[in-house]
Design a protein around this motif. Structure first.
Motif, PDB file in Angstrom:
ATOM      1  N   ALA A 189     -36.000   8.823  12.706  1.00 44.27           N
ATOM      2  CA  ALA A 189     -35.273   7.873  13.546  1.00 44.27           C
ATOM      3  C   ALA A 189     -35.015   8.459  14.931  1.00 44.27           C
ATOM      4  CB  ALA A 189     -33.962   7.485  12.874  1.00 44.27           C
ATOM      5  N   LEU A 190     -34.627   9.708  14.991  1.00 42.77           N
ATOM      6  CA  LEU A 190     -34.394  10.364  16.278  1.00 42.77           C
ATOM      7  C   LEU A 190     -35.668  10.393  17.116  1.00 42.77           C
ATOM      8  CD1 LEU A 190     -32.136  13.342  15.149  1.00 42.77           C
ATOM      9  CD2 LEU A 190     -31.471  11.521  16.717  1.00 42.77           C
ATOM     10  N   GLN A 240     -36.446   6.896  18.300  1.00 39.17           N
ATOM     11  CA  GLN A 240     -35.493   6.510  19.327  1.00 39.17           C
ATOM     12  C   GLN A 240     -35.910   7.068  20.689  1.00 39.17           C
ATOM     13  OE1 GLN A 240     -31.315   8.021  19.112  1.00 39.17           O
ATOM     14  NE2 GLN A 240     -30.819   5.894  18.635  1.00 39.17           N
ATOM     15  N   GLN A 241     -36.296   8.318  20.717  1.00 38.28           N
ATOM     16  CA  GLN A 241     -36.719   8.932  21.978  1.00 38.28           C
ATOM     17  C   GLN A 241     -38.015   8.316  22.487  1.00 38.28           C
ATOM     18  OE1 GLN A 241     -36.683  13.026  20.638  1.00 38.28           O
ATOM     19  NE2 GLN A 241     -34.650  13.385  21.485  1.00 38.28           N
ATOM     20  N   GLU A 242     -38.903   7.949  21.567  1.00 35.55           N
ATOM     21  CA  GLU A 242     -40.164   7.312  21.955  1.00 35.55           C
ATOM     22  C   GLU A 242     -39.909   5.931  22.556  1.00 35.55           C
ATOM     23  OE1 GLU A 242     -43.920   5.238  19.630  1.00 35.55           O
ATOM     24  OE2 GLU A 242     -42.960   6.997  18.725  1.00 35.55           O
ATOM     25  N   LEU A 243     -39.055   5.143  21.900  1.00 34.95           N
ATOM     26  CA  LEU A 243     -38.791   3.784  22.373  1.00 34.95           C
ATOM     27  C   LEU A 243     -37.940   3.765  23.638  1.00 34.95           C
ATOM     28  CD1 LEU A 243     -38.130   1.901  19.003  1.00 34.95           C
ATOM     29  CD2 LEU A 243     -40.224   1.955  20.364  1.00 34.95           C
ATOM     30  N   LEU A 249     -27.131   6.545  15.759  1.00 36.93           N
ATOM     31  CA  LEU A 249     -28.285   5.882  15.150  1.00 36.93           C
ATOM     32  C   LEU A 249     -27.888   4.560  14.492  1.00 36.93           C
ATOM     33  CD1 LEU A 249     -30.078   8.971  13.524  1.00 36.93           C
ATOM     34  CD2 LEU A 249     -30.773   7.738  15.590  1.00 36.93           C
ATOM     35  N   PHE A 250     -26.790   3.984  14.969  1.00 35.38           N
ATOM     36  CA  PHE A 250     -26.284   2.750  14.343  1.00 35.38           C
ATOM     37  C   PHE A 250     -27.285   1.597  14.419  1.00 35.38           C
ATOM     38  CE2 PHE A 250     -21.584   4.041  15.117  1.00 35.38           C
ATOM     39  CZ  PHE A 250     -21.634   4.854  14.000  1.00 35.38           C
ATOM     40  N   SER A 251     -28.130   1.590  15.448  1.00 32.60           N
ATOM     41  CA  SER A 251     -29.060   0.465  15.583  1.00 32.60           C
ATOM     42  C   SER A 251     -30.021   0.383  14.398  1.00 32.60           C
ATOM     43  CB  SER A 251     -29.849   0.552  16.893  1.00 32.60           C
ATOM     44  OG  SER A 251     -30.680   1.691  16.923  1.00 32.60           O
ATOM     45  N   PHE A 252     -30.288   1.511  13.749  1.00 31.12           N
ATOM     46  CA  PHE A 252     -31.189   1.497  12.593  1.00 31.12           C
ATOM     47  C   PHE A 252     -30.516   0.866  11.373  1.00 31.12           C
ATOM     48  CE2 PHE A 252     -33.040   4.625  15.367  1.00 31.12           C
ATOM     49  CZ  PHE A 252     -34.409   4.401  15.236  1.00 31.12           C
ATOM     50  N   ARG A 253     -29.189   0.809  11.368  1.00 27.85           N
ATOM     51  CA  ARG A 253     -28.450   0.091  10.322  1.00 27.85           C
ATOM     52  C   ARG A 253     -28.283  -1.380  10.667  1.00 27.85           C
ATOM     53  NH1 ARG A 253     -24.897   2.785   6.838  1.00 27.85           N
ATOM     54  NH2 ARG A 253     -23.242   1.244   7.088  1.00 27.85           N
ATOM     55  N   ALA A 298     -25.807   3.617  27.825  1.00 32.16           N
ATOM     56  CA  ALA A 298     -24.689   4.575  27.750  1.00 32.16           C
ATOM     57  C   ALA A 298     -24.641   5.185  26.347  1.00 32.16           C
ATOM     58  CB  ALA A 298     -23.376   3.883  28.101  1.00 32.16           C
ATOM     59  N   HIS A 299     -25.615   6.013  26.061  1.00 30.19           N
ATOM     60  CA  HIS A 299     -25.876   6.529  24.724  1.00 30.19           C
ATOM     61  C   HIS A 299     -26.444   7.943  24.883  1.00 30.19           C
ATOM     62  CE1 HIS A 299     -28.469   7.047  21.127  1.00 30.19           C
ATOM     63  NE2 HIS A 299     -27.590   6.271  20.504  1.00 30.19           N
ATOM     64  N   PRO A 300     -26.197   8.835  23.944  1.00 33.38           N
ATOM     65  CA  PRO A 300     -26.677  10.224  24.110  1.00 33.38           C
ATOM     66  C   PRO A 300     -28.165  10.327  24.420  1.00 33.38           C
ATOM     67  CG  PRO A 300     -25.189  10.089  22.236  1.00 33.38           C
ATOM     68  CD  PRO A 300     -25.409   8.666  22.712  1.00 33.38           C
ATOM     69  N   ARG A 301     -28.977   9.457  23.830  1.00 32.29           N
ATOM     70  CA  ARG A 301     -30.422   9.477  24.097  1.00 32.29           C
ATOM     71  C   ARG A 301     -30.851   8.240  24.895  1.00 32.29           C
ATOM     72  NH1 ARG A 301     -29.056  11.771  19.721  1.00 32.29           N
ATOM     73  NH2 ARG A 301     -28.882   9.820  18.544  1.00 32.29           N
ATOM     74  N   ARG A 302     -29.871   7.592  25.531  1.00 33.56           N
ATOM     75  CA  ARG A 302     -30.099   6.444  26.416  1.00 33.56           C
ATOM     76  C   ARG A 302     -30.807   5.310  25.671  1.00 33.56           C
ATOM     77  NH1 ARG A 302     -26.976   9.803  28.258  1.00 33.56           N
ATOM     78  NH2 ARG A 302     -27.283  10.855  30.258  1.00 33.56           N
ATOM     79  N   PHE A 303     -30.413   5.124  24.384  1.00 31.58           N
ATOM     80  CA  PHE A 303     -31.068   4.083  23.603  1.00 31.58           C
ATOM     81  C   PHE A 303     -30.136   3.568  22.518  1.00 31.58           C
ATOM     82  CE2 PHE A 303     -34.419   2.295  20.772  1.00 31.58           C
ATOM     83  CZ  PHE A 303     -35.106   1.543  21.714  1.00 31.58           C
ATOM     84  N   GLY A 304     -29.065   2.895  22.957  1.00 29.11           N
ATOM     85  CA  GLY A 304     -28.150   2.276  22.014  1.00 29.11           C
ATOM     86  C   GLY A 304     -28.702   0.952  21.490  1.00 29.11           C
ATOM     87  N   LEU A 305     -27.866   0.251  20.736  1.00 24.91           N
ATOM     88  CA  LEU A 305     -28.291  -0.998  20.091  1.00 24.91           C
ATOM     89  C   LEU A 305     -28.871  -2.000  21.076  1.00 24.91           C
ATOM     90  CD1 LEU A 305     -28.322  -2.922  17.600  1.00 24.91           C
ATOM     91  CD2 LEU A 305     -26.020  -3.621  18.266  1.00 24.91           C
ATOM     92  N   ALA A 306     -28.238  -2.167  22.244  1.00 24.56           N
ATOM     93  CA  ALA A 306     -28.706  -3.164  23.213  1.00 24.56           C
ATOM     94  C   ALA A 306     -30.111  -2.843  23.709  1.00 24.56           C
ATOM     95  CB  ALA A 306     -27.738  -3.267  24.391  1.00 24.56           C
ATOM     96  N   CYS A 307     -30.411  -1.567  23.892  1.00 19.13           N
ATOM     97  CA  CYS A 307     -31.758  -1.160  24.310  1.00 19.13           C
ATOM     98  C   CYS A 307     -32.762  -1.412  23.190  1.00 19.13           C
ATOM     99  CB  CYS A 307     -31.781   0.313  24.697  1.00 19.13           C
ATOM    100  SG  CYS A 307     -30.763   0.747  26.111  1.00 19.13           S
TER     101      CYS A 307
END
Length: 226
Positions: free
Chosen positions: A16-17, A20-23, A85-89, A116-125
């Protein structure tokens, strides 16, 4: 409404990590928004003492803020509760809810973070990229970053900074009321995101998209208990 891009959801934390970085590289941070006639709010809630998640989608008229359509979906957890990693849930039940939506929104506001996420990819992204729809992250609380206090009047903003980068805006939607945290999701600039959140918040601290989606998900959970 279906994703234009999908991927497996039964992933390990490491997978998932990496995904997330890829997307995150696919996030568009500039305005690619056509005329917004319909705007949607989304929310996901966890049913207590259960492995079920409840997702809601509420589509509103962008001018009048009248509710045009609602949809809900109930799903079982497919991914563990891991901060960041909440978006994966939360996306699997949201995808199921969007499958029921007939009025396609031009803009989606998420009750949570985007850039505004540690890897710049929260749920909205994440939601924005897989549907390729303009999205905005609008959080009640700060996930990370530092900021000064914005002025007390409606419309005042202060940059949210993390490691020297502006990752969002702290926006005052009502006079003398606690601000909210706005960030890019996908295909919307930060300035435009703030303009929309302010427009969608004529009376209350939270935008009507978030308020209506939250009310719907709570009502659905209440029905499940009865």
């Amino acid at each position: 409404m279906e994703p234009i891009f999908n991927h497996p959801w039964a992933l390990s934390q490491e997978e998932a990590l990496n995904l997330q970085q890829e997307l995150a590289a696919k996030v568009v941070k500039t305005d690619q928004v056509n005329k917004v006639k319909l705007v949607a709010g989304v929310d996901v809630a966890y049913q207590k003492d259960s492995d079920r998640l409840v997702a809601s989608v509420v589509v509103l008229d962008a001018e009048t803020l009248e509710v045009i359509e609602t949809a809900t979906a109930i799903d079982k957890e497919q991914f563990p509760y891991i901060p960041g990693l909440f978006s994966f849930r939360e996306l699997p039940p949201l995808i199921k809810a969007f499958e029921k939506v007939k009025h396609l929104p031009d803009l989606i506001v998420c009750d949570g973070q985007g850039y505004a996420h540690p890897r710049r990819f929260g749920l909205a992204c994440h939601l924005g990229v897989i549907f390729d729809v303009p999205t905005i992250g609008c959080g009640k609380t700060r996930l990370l970053g530092e900021h000064t206090e914005p002025d007390k009047n409606r419309g005042a903003t202060a940059p949210l900074i993390d490691n020297g980068e502006t990752i969002g805006s702290v926006l005052r939607t009502q006079d003398f009321i606690n601000p909210i945290y706005v960030s890019i999701g996908h295909r919307v600039s930060l300035a435009t995101a703030c303009e929309w959140i302010l427009k969608l918040s004529p009376k209350y601290r939270l935008p009507e998209t978030t308020r209506k989606a939250d009310q719907l998900v709570n009502a659905t959970i209440k029905k499940l208990k009865n």
